[in-house]
Scaffold this motif. Structure first.
Motif, PDB file in Angstrom:
ATOM      1  N   ALA A 133     -15.700 -24.638  -3.562  1.00 17.43           N
ATOM      2  CA  ALA A 133     -15.124 -25.309  -2.140  1.00 17.43           C
ATOM      3  C   ALA A 133     -13.970 -26.522  -2.943  1.00 17.43           C
ATOM      4  O   ALA A 133     -14.221 -26.925  -3.694  1.00 17.43           O
ATOM      5  CB  ALA A 133     -16.030 -26.177  -1.425  1.00 17.43           C
ATOM      6  N   THR A 134     -12.935 -26.338  -2.052  1.00 16.37           N
ATOM      7  CA  THR A 134     -11.920 -27.350  -2.343  1.00 16.37           C
ATOM      8  C   THR A 134     -12.184 -28.834  -2.332  1.00 16.37           C
ATOM      9  O   THR A 134     -12.893 -29.279  -1.662  1.00 16.37           O
ATOM     10  CB  THR A 134     -10.743 -27.377  -1.150  1.00 16.37           C
ATOM     11  OG1 THR A 134     -10.347 -25.970  -1.144  1.00 16.37           O
ATOM     12  CG2 THR A 134      -9.470 -28.110  -1.566  1.00 16.37           C
ATOM     13  N   ALA A 135     -11.952 -29.420  -3.536  1.00 12.26           N
ATOM     14  CA  ALA A 135     -12.505 -30.896  -3.683  1.00 12.26           C
ATOM     15  C   ALA A 135     -11.343 -31.361  -4.698  1.00 12.26           C
ATOM     16  O   ALA A 135     -10.736 -30.996  -5.451  1.00 12.26           O
ATOM     17  CB  ALA A 135     -13.979 -30.673  -4.476  1.00 12.26           C
ATOM     18  N   ALA A 136     -11.278 -32.834  -4.411  1.00 16.00           N
ATOM     19  CA  ALA A 136     -10.650 -33.802  -5.157  1.00 16.00           C
ATOM     20  C   ALA A 136     -11.200 -33.927  -6.635  1.00 16.00           C
ATOM     21  O   ALA A 136     -12.219 -34.338  -6.589  1.00 16.00           O
ATOM     22  CB  ALA A 136     -10.344 -34.952  -4.531  1.00 16.00           C
TER      23      ALA A 136
ATOM     24  N   ASP B 137      -2.777 -40.608  -4.202  1.00 15.06           N
ATOM     25  CA  ASP B 137      -2.713 -39.110  -4.250  1.00 15.06           C
ATOM     26  C   ASP B 137      -3.546 -38.488  -5.123  1.00 15.06           C
ATOM     27  O   ASP B 137      -4.241 -39.264  -5.903  1.00 15.06           O
ATOM     28  CB  ASP B 137      -1.275 -38.841  -4.885  1.00 15.06           C
ATOM     29  CG  ASP B 137       0.032 -39.379  -3.918  1.00 15.06           C
ATOM     30  OD1 ASP B 137      -0.211 -39.742  -2.967  1.00 15.06           O
ATOM     31  OD2 ASP B 137       1.080 -39.202  -4.505  1.00 15.06           O
ATOM     32  N   ALA B 138      -3.897 -37.112  -5.113  1.00 17.54           N
ATOM     33  CA  ALA B 138      -5.014 -36.483  -5.733  1.00 17.54           C
ATOM     34  C   ALA B 138      -4.664 -35.362  -6.261  1.00 17.54           C
ATOM     35  O   ALA B 138      -3.656 -34.586  -5.437  1.00 17.54           O
ATOM     36  CB  ALA B 138      -6.053 -36.421  -4.582  1.00 17.54           C
TER      37      ALA B 138
ATOM     38  N   VAL C 292      -4.685 -34.051   3.427  1.00 17.10           N
ATOM     39  CA  VAL C 292      -6.102 -33.128   2.871  1.00 17.10           C
ATOM     40  C   VAL C 292      -5.277 -32.052   2.446  1.00 17.10           C
ATOM     41  O   VAL C 292      -4.505 -31.700   2.393  1.00 17.10           O
ATOM     42  CB  VAL C 292      -6.905 -32.776   4.275  1.00 17.10           C
ATOM     43  CG1 VAL C 292      -7.654 -33.766   4.689  1.00 17.10           C
ATOM     44  CG2 VAL C 292      -6.009 -32.019   5.306  1.00 17.10           C
ATOM     45  N   ALA C 293      -6.100 -31.401   1.547  1.00 17.32           N
ATOM     46  CA  ALA C 293      -5.792 -30.177   0.676  1.00 17.32           C
ATOM     47  C   ALA C 293      -5.601 -29.117   1.652  1.00 17.32           C
ATOM     48  O   ALA C 293      -6.253 -28.728   2.459  1.00 17.32           O
ATOM     49  CB  ALA C 293      -6.504 -29.711  -0.545  1.00 17.32           C
TER      50      ALA C 293
ATOM     51  N   TYR D 255      -3.883 -28.100  -5.678  1.00 15.59           N
ATOM     52  CA  TYR D 255      -3.303 -29.033  -4.605  1.00 15.59           C
ATOM     53  C   TYR D 255      -2.806 -30.162  -5.209  1.00 15.59           C
ATOM     54  O   TYR D 255      -3.546 -30.841  -6.069  1.00 15.59           O
ATOM     55  CB  TYR D 255      -4.062 -29.101  -3.459  1.00 15.59           C
ATOM     56  CG  TYR D 255      -4.672 -27.875  -2.718  1.00 15.59           C
ATOM     57  CD1 TYR D 255      -4.056 -27.172  -1.772  1.00 15.59           C
ATOM     58  CD2 TYR D 255      -5.930 -27.394  -3.251  1.00 15.59           C
ATOM     59  CE1 TYR D 255      -4.719 -26.135  -1.095  1.00 15.59           C
ATOM     60  CE2 TYR D 255      -6.418 -26.186  -2.560  1.00 15.59           C
ATOM     61  CZ  TYR D 255      -5.758 -25.722  -1.795  1.00 15.59           C
ATOM     62  OH  TYR D 255      -6.577 -24.354  -1.234  1.00 15.59           O
ATOM     63  N   LEU D 256      -1.774 -30.751  -4.597  1.00  9.57           N
ATOM     64  CA  LEU D 256      -1.395 -32.077  -4.913  1.00  9.57           C
ATOM     65  C   LEU D 256      -1.328 -32.941  -3.773  1.00  9.57           C
ATOM     66  O   LEU D 256      -0.415 -32.415  -2.723  1.00  9.57           O
ATOM     67  CB  LEU D 256       0.009 -32.268  -5.851  1.00  9.57           C
ATOM     68  CG  LEU D 256       0.183 -31.829  -7.170  1.00  9.57           C
ATOM     69  CD1 LEU D 256       1.452 -32.028  -7.812  1.00  9.57           C
ATOM     70  CD2 LEU D 256      -1.059 -32.148  -8.048  1.00  9.57           C
TER      71      LEU D 256
END
Length: 114
Positions: A17-20, A90-91, A57-58, A50-51
């Motif tokens: 799952a998308t996560a920072a 930023d992540a 949010v991504a 993703y940046l």
């Protein structure tokens, strides 16, 4: 101002799952100098990176690598994030096509703002 080389993302599994995985702290600008993804599984697996701007949010608007397939046993060094600068907040976020199959690591420089 100080400049310090660091491991932005120490080697870790890429979640399904998308996560920072890294967020630039307050008062610091981070530059990505290397980012690699390794497939430790037995089948090809895709990764999306993703940046994400601070407070965002991504999603498709900030994807820098989308659906890059990595073969079993392959290490892929992404050219897409190298040299990118993250402002405070930023992540770097990531998502793997399968849990436990990919490992990511990234290094760079932290510049402390005065």
């Amino acid at each position: 101002m100080s400049v310090q080389p660091v491991a932005l993302i120490p080697a870790q599994a890429v979640p399904a799952a998308t996560a920072a995985l890294y967020t630039a702290p307050a008062g610091v600008v981070a530059r990505i100098d290397s980012l690699g993804v390794c497939n430790v599984g037995t089948v090809p697996v895709a990764v999306t990176l993703y940046l994400v701007p601070s407070g965002g949010v991504a999603g498709p608007a900030n994807a820098t690598t989308f659906g890059q397939t990595i073969l079993p046993g392959q290490t892929w060094n992404s050219p897409n994030e190298i040299g990118r600068v993250l402002q405070p907040g930023d992540a770097v976020a990531a998502q793997a096509g399968a849990a436990g199959a990919l490992t990511i690591s990234a290094g760079g420089l932290l510049v402390t703002l005065s």
